[in-house]
Motif scaffolding. Structure first.
Motif, PDB file in Angstrom:
ATOM      1  N   GLY A 198       7.661 -13.316  -6.620  1.00 24.90           N
ATOM      2  CA  GLY A 198       8.824 -12.495  -6.836  1.00 24.90           C
ATOM      3  C   GLY A 198       8.577 -11.494  -7.895  1.00 24.90           C
ATOM      4  N   LYS A 199       7.708 -11.514  -8.421  1.00 18.42           N
ATOM      5  CA  LYS A 199       7.300 -10.334  -9.622  1.00 18.42           C
ATOM      6  C   LYS A 199       5.965  -9.842  -9.315  1.00 18.42           C
ATOM      7  N   ILE A 200       5.812  -8.553 -10.182  1.00 19.98           N
ATOM      8  CA  ILE A 200       4.619  -7.650  -9.834  1.00 19.98           C
ATOM      9  C   ILE A 200       3.543  -8.163 -10.610  1.00 19.98           C
ATOM     10  N   ALA A 201       2.431  -8.412  -9.751  1.00 21.66           N
ATOM     11  CA  ALA A 201       1.327  -8.967 -10.511  1.00 21.66           C
ATOM     12  C   ALA A 201       0.103  -8.018 -11.048  1.00 21.66           C
ATOM     13  N   ALA A 202       0.331  -6.842 -10.369  1.00 21.56           N
ATOM     14  CA  ALA A 202      -0.663  -5.887 -10.657  1.00 21.56           C
ATOM     15  C   ALA A 202      -0.341  -4.640  -9.908  1.00 21.56           C
ATOM     16  N   ILE A 203      -0.733  -3.457 -10.602  1.00 19.25           N
ATOM     17  CA  ILE A 203      -0.727  -2.029  -9.825  1.00 19.25           C
ATOM     18  C   ILE A 203      -1.846  -1.411 -10.060  1.00 19.25           C
ATOM     19  N   THR A 204      -2.572  -0.928  -9.135  1.00 18.25           N
ATOM     20  CA  THR A 204      -3.999  -0.570  -9.166  1.00 18.25           C
ATOM     21  C   THR A 204      -4.201   0.685  -8.296  1.00 18.25           C
ATOM     22  N   PRO A 205      -4.675   1.900  -8.843  1.00 10.42           N
ATOM     23  CA  PRO A 205      -4.945   2.965  -7.967  1.00 10.42           C
ATOM     24  C   PRO A 205      -5.695   2.773  -6.754  1.00 10.42           C
ATOM     25  N   GLY A 206      -5.438   3.459  -5.682  1.00  5.30           N
ATOM     26  CA  GLY A 206      -6.203   3.458  -4.357  1.00  5.30           C
ATOM     27  C   GLY A 206      -5.685   2.355  -3.526  1.00  5.30           C
ATOM     28  N   HIS A 207      -6.383   2.188  -2.296  1.00  2.00           N
ATOM     29  CA  HIS A 207      -6.092   1.115  -1.482  1.00  2.00           C
ATOM     30  C   HIS A 207      -7.294   0.085  -1.284  1.00  2.00           C
ATOM     31  N   GLY A 208      -7.999   0.002  -2.343  1.00  2.00           N
ATOM     32  CA  GLY A 208      -9.418  -0.869  -2.106  1.00  2.00           C
ATOM     33  C   GLY A 208      -8.962  -2.214  -1.926  1.00  2.00           C
ATOM     34  N   ALA A 209      -9.885  -3.023  -1.558  1.00  2.00           N
ATOM     35  CA  ALA A 209      -9.718  -4.540  -1.146  1.00  2.00           C
ATOM     36  C   ALA A 209      -9.181  -5.334  -2.383  1.00  2.00           C
ATOM     37  N   VAL A 210      -8.418  -6.006  -1.723  1.00  2.81           N
ATOM     38  CA  VAL A 210      -7.422  -7.110  -2.811  1.00  2.81           C
ATOM     39  C   VAL A 210      -7.437  -8.340  -2.199  1.00  2.81           C
ATOM     40  N   PRO A 263       4.484  11.007 -10.545  1.00  5.69           N
ATOM     41  CA  PRO A 263       4.003  10.085  -9.451  1.00  5.69           C
ATOM     42  C   PRO A 263       2.351   9.877  -9.549  1.00  5.69           C
ATOM     43  N   MET A 264       2.161   8.713  -9.286  1.00  7.78           N
ATOM     44  CA  MET A 264       0.717   8.432  -9.113  1.00  7.78           C
ATOM     45  C   MET A 264       0.331   8.791  -7.639  1.00  7.78           C
ATOM     46  N   GLY A 265      -1.032   8.823  -7.445  1.00  4.38           N
ATOM     47  CA  GLY A 265      -1.280   9.035  -5.917  1.00  4.38           C
ATOM     48  C   GLY A 265      -1.368   7.594  -5.243  1.00  4.38           C
ATOM     49  N   PRO A 266      -2.170   7.577  -4.226  1.00  2.56           N
ATOM     50  CA  PRO A 266      -2.172   6.103  -3.535  1.00  2.56           C
ATOM     51  C   PRO A 266      -2.360   4.915  -4.400  1.00  2.56           C
ATOM     52  N   THR A 267      -1.665   4.213  -4.190  1.00  6.16           N
ATOM     53  CA  THR A 267      -1.513   2.952  -5.084  1.00  6.16           C
ATOM     54  C   THR A 267      -1.397   1.776  -4.537  1.00  6.16           C
ATOM     55  N   LYS A 282       2.152   3.695   3.199  1.00  6.27           N
ATOM     56  CA  LYS A 282       1.360   4.802   2.754  1.00  6.27           C
ATOM     57  C   LYS A 282       1.788   6.410   2.926  1.00  6.27           C
ATOM     58  N   GLY A 283       2.800   6.285   3.849  1.00 11.04           N
ATOM     59  CA  GLY A 283       3.447   7.690   3.784  1.00 11.04           C
ATOM     60  C   GLY A 283       4.813   7.546   3.033  1.00 11.04           C
ATOM     61  N   LYS A 284       5.069   6.924   2.329  1.00 12.61           N
ATOM     62  CA  LYS A 284       6.091   6.792   1.522  1.00 12.61           C
ATOM     63  C   LYS A 284       6.090   6.975  -0.155  1.00 12.61           C
ATOM     64  N   THR A 285       6.913   7.212  -0.731  1.00 11.65           N
ATOM     65  CA  THR A 285       7.167   7.287  -2.407  1.00 11.65           C
ATOM     66  C   THR A 285       7.814   5.997  -2.685  1.00 11.65           C
ATOM     67  N   VAL A 286       6.922   5.256  -3.693  1.00 13.28           N
ATOM     68  CA  VAL A 286       7.401   3.641  -4.017  1.00 13.28           C
ATOM     69  C   VAL A 286       7.896   3.937  -5.297  1.00 13.28           C
ATOM     70  N   LEU A 287       8.975   3.288  -5.799  1.00 11.25           N
ATOM     71  CA  LEU A 287       9.658   3.422  -7.031  1.00 11.25           C
ATOM     72  C   LEU A 287      10.506   2.058  -7.381  1.00 11.25           C
ATOM     73  N   ARG A 322       0.784  -1.195   0.070  1.00  8.57           N
ATOM     74  CA  ARG A 322       0.101  -0.120   0.065  1.00  8.57           C
ATOM     75  C   ARG A 322       0.980   1.182  -0.053  1.00  8.57           C
ATOM     76  N   ALA A 323       1.079   1.865  -1.198  1.00  7.43           N
ATOM     77  CA  ALA A 323       2.006   2.996  -1.310  1.00  7.43           C
ATOM     78  C   ALA A 323       1.209   4.333  -1.272  1.00  7.43           C
TER      79      ALA A 323
END
Length: 426
Positions: free
Chosen positions: A54-66, A43-47, A75-80, A31-32
Motif C-alpha cells: 500500500g505504500k511507494i517503495a521506490a521511484i527509479t528512472p527508466g524501465h529496467g529490471a526490478v 515531469p520525469m521521463g520513463p519511470t 508507458k503511454g500515460k502521465t502518472v501523478l 511502468r510509467a
C-alpha cells in the motif's frame, strides 16, 4: 487445563499466520511513460514506481529490471499523485427533495455512499474530506474504503455538522414535531454547549469538525447568509477542537461570518461567496484557507427553473450566482491560500475534476491548480507527509492520464487509471 492449552495454541497459530501474512506483501511495478512526483516538479521521463503493502517503495528512472510480483503498464500515460477533494458529501445525491430526510433511513446513506465512493475514485480522487453526513454513515463508509470492502477514496469524515438551532445544518421545513424528531443532536447555543458538541463529535469518531458558520443556500429557511454562531461560540468551537487535535471547517457565505470565523481560529472557509477585503485580510492574518467549491454553484444552477428546488432556495441560488465567478481571484488578490474542494453531492458525483478548469478560469496557473488539489490540500488535512505527492514512504495513491496536467490541468477530467492505498480501482 487441556482446553486452555488448545485455546492458546490456536491463538498462537493464528498470530503466527498473521505475522507471516504481514511479512509477505506483493510488490507491484508501475511502468510509467512520464511521472509528475509533485506539483512543484517538472515531469520525469520513463519511470518505474515500486509499490509494496500500500505504500511507494521506490521511484527509479527508466524501465529496467526490478524485483516485482507483477507489473502495470502505463508507458503511454502521465502518472501523478491522486487528487484530494476537501469538500464532498458522498452519502447523498443532488436534488431538492428535502422531505426524503423524513422517509429514508440513515443506513440508506451508506448504500448511496458506496456508489459514490467508487465514482469519486474513478474520477481520480484518492482522498476526500466528507463535509457533513448522518450520524454514522460517513464513518461506516470510511471504514469500508479503508478495509478494501468498498472501492473508493480515503475518507476524512466530519459526521454531522454543528449548527445553530433552526439554522443551516439543522432540520428545517417540516412540522415542529418532525423537526424535533429528525434533530441530529449537534445544534448548540452558547460557548459551553458548543464546546460540548465538539467533544461529542470527537467522541463519536469525527476526523474534523464541520460547522455551519452562516446561513446556507440549500436549506429550507430564507433568513439570509450572514453569521449564525456568535464570535464567542465560534472561538469556543475552534479552541476545543484544536485542544483535541482536530481542525475545523466552516461553511460560510456572508462576509462578516467569514471574517468572524477566521478571527476565531477556524482552519478553513468552505464556499466563501461574499468574501470581501476585510474578510480576506482576516483569513490571511490567521492562516485560514479558502475551499471555494465552484462546482456547487455549477450544479445547483443547472437545476434552476426545473422544479428541483423550492422557491426560497431558488431565490438564494440566484442571489449568489454573480459572486462565484470572481471568488478565487478575489481571495488570491489578498494572499489567501486556495485549496481544492467541490461540494460533490450538490452536483452529480464523479464530476469533481471539472472544478480544476473553473479555478483556472479565475486566474490560477495549471501548476497552482494541481497543487491546490494535491500538496496544498494534503497540508490542510495535516497529511502532507503521507499523501499529495509521489515519494518513497507515501501512500500509493496514484493516477494516470493522457497529456501533461502542468500544461493543461483539464486533462485531469479524464483519468484512466486509479490506485488508492495500493489497490487498483475498477
Amino acid at each position: 487445563m487441556t482446553h486452555w492449552i488448545r485455546h492458546f495454541g490456536a491463538l498462537g497459530a493464528a498470530a503466527a499466520a498473521l505475522v507471516s501474512a504481514q511479512a509477505w506483501a506483493e510488490t507491484v511495478a508501475i511502468r510509467a511513460g512520464s511521472v509528475i512526483t509533485d506539483a512543484a516538479s517538472e515531469p520525469m521521463g520513463p519511470t518505474t514506481i515500486l509499490v509494496t503493502d500500500g505504500k511507494i517503495a521506490a521511484i527509479t528512472p527508466g524501465h529496467g529490471a526490478v524485483n516485482a510480483d507483477r507489473e502495470i503498464d502505463l508507458k503511454g500515460k502521465t502518472v501523478l499523485p491522486g487528487l484530494i477533494d476537501l469538500h464532498t458529501h458522498l452519502t447523498g445525491d443532488p436534488g431538492g427533495d428535502f422531505w426524503k430526510e423524513a422517509t429514508e433511513p440513515d443506513e440508506w446513506g451508506v448504500v448511496v455512499g458506496a456508489k459514490n465512493a467508487r465514482l469519486t475514485a474513478l474520477a481520480g480522487f484518492t482522498t476526500v474530506r466528507e463535509a457533513g453526513s448522518g450520524r454514522d454513515t460517513a464513518f461506516s463508509l470510511r471504514r469500508g474504503t479503508a478495509e478494501g470492502l468498498v472501492p473508493g477514496p480515503r475518507i476524512v469524515a466530519a459526521g454531522p455538522a454543528l449548527a445553530i438551532i433552526g439554522g443551516h445544518g439543522d432540520v428545517n421545513g417540516f412540522r415542529s414535531e418532525v423537526n424535533e424528531l429528525l434533530d441530529s443532536g449537534f445544534t448548540c447555543t452558547g460557548t459551553v454547549e458548543c464546546a460540548a458538541k465538539v467533544r461529542l463529535a470527537s467522541q463519536n469518531g469525527a476526523d474534523v469538525i464541520k460547522i455551519t458558520a452562516t446561513g446556507g443556500v440549500l436549506s429550507q429557511q430564507g433568513r439570509g447568509l450572514e453569521a449564525h454562531f456568535t464570535p464567542a461560540e465560534m472561538k469556543a468551537i475552534a479552541d476545543t477542537a484544536h485542544s483535541l487535535g482536530l481542525k475545523v471547517m466552516a461553511h460560510a457565505h456572508g462576509a462578516r461570518g467569514i471574517q468572524q470565523a477566521a478571527e476565531a481560529g477556524i482552519d478553513s472557509i468552505e464556499h466563501g461567496t461574499y468574501l470581501d477585503e476585510a474578510a480576506a485580510r482576516a483569513m490571511k492574518a490567521n492562516g485560514t484557507v479558502l475551499v471555494p467549491t465552484l462546482m456547487a454553484l455549477e450544479g445547483v444552477s443547472e437545476g434552476l427553473g426545473k422544479g428541483v428546488y423550492t422557491p426560497v432556495v431558488e431565490d438564494k441560488i440566484r442571489a449568489v450566482q454573480p459572486l462565484m465567478a470572481s471568488l478565487v481571484s478575489r481571495a488570491r488578490q489578498y494572499g489567501v491560500t486556495v485549496a481544492f474542494g467541490t461540494d460533490a453531492g450538490v452536483y452529480q458525483h464523479g464530476r469533481n475534476g471539472e472544478e480544476l478548469g473553473l479555478m483556472k478560469k479565475q486566474g490560477m496557473s495549471d501548476r497552482d491548480v494541481l497543487a491546490s488539489a494535491t500538496t496544498v490540500a494534503a497540508k490542510v488535512l495535516g497529511m502532507e507527509s503521507q499523501i499529495g505527492k509521489l515519494a518513497p514512504g507515501y501512500s500509493a495513491d496514484i493516477i494516470a492520464v493522457d497529456g501533461n496536467p502542468l500544461a493543461d490541468v483539464t486533462v485531469l477530467e479524464d483519468v484512466g487509471f486509479v490506485m488508492v492505498r495500493g489497490r487498483v480501482i475498477e
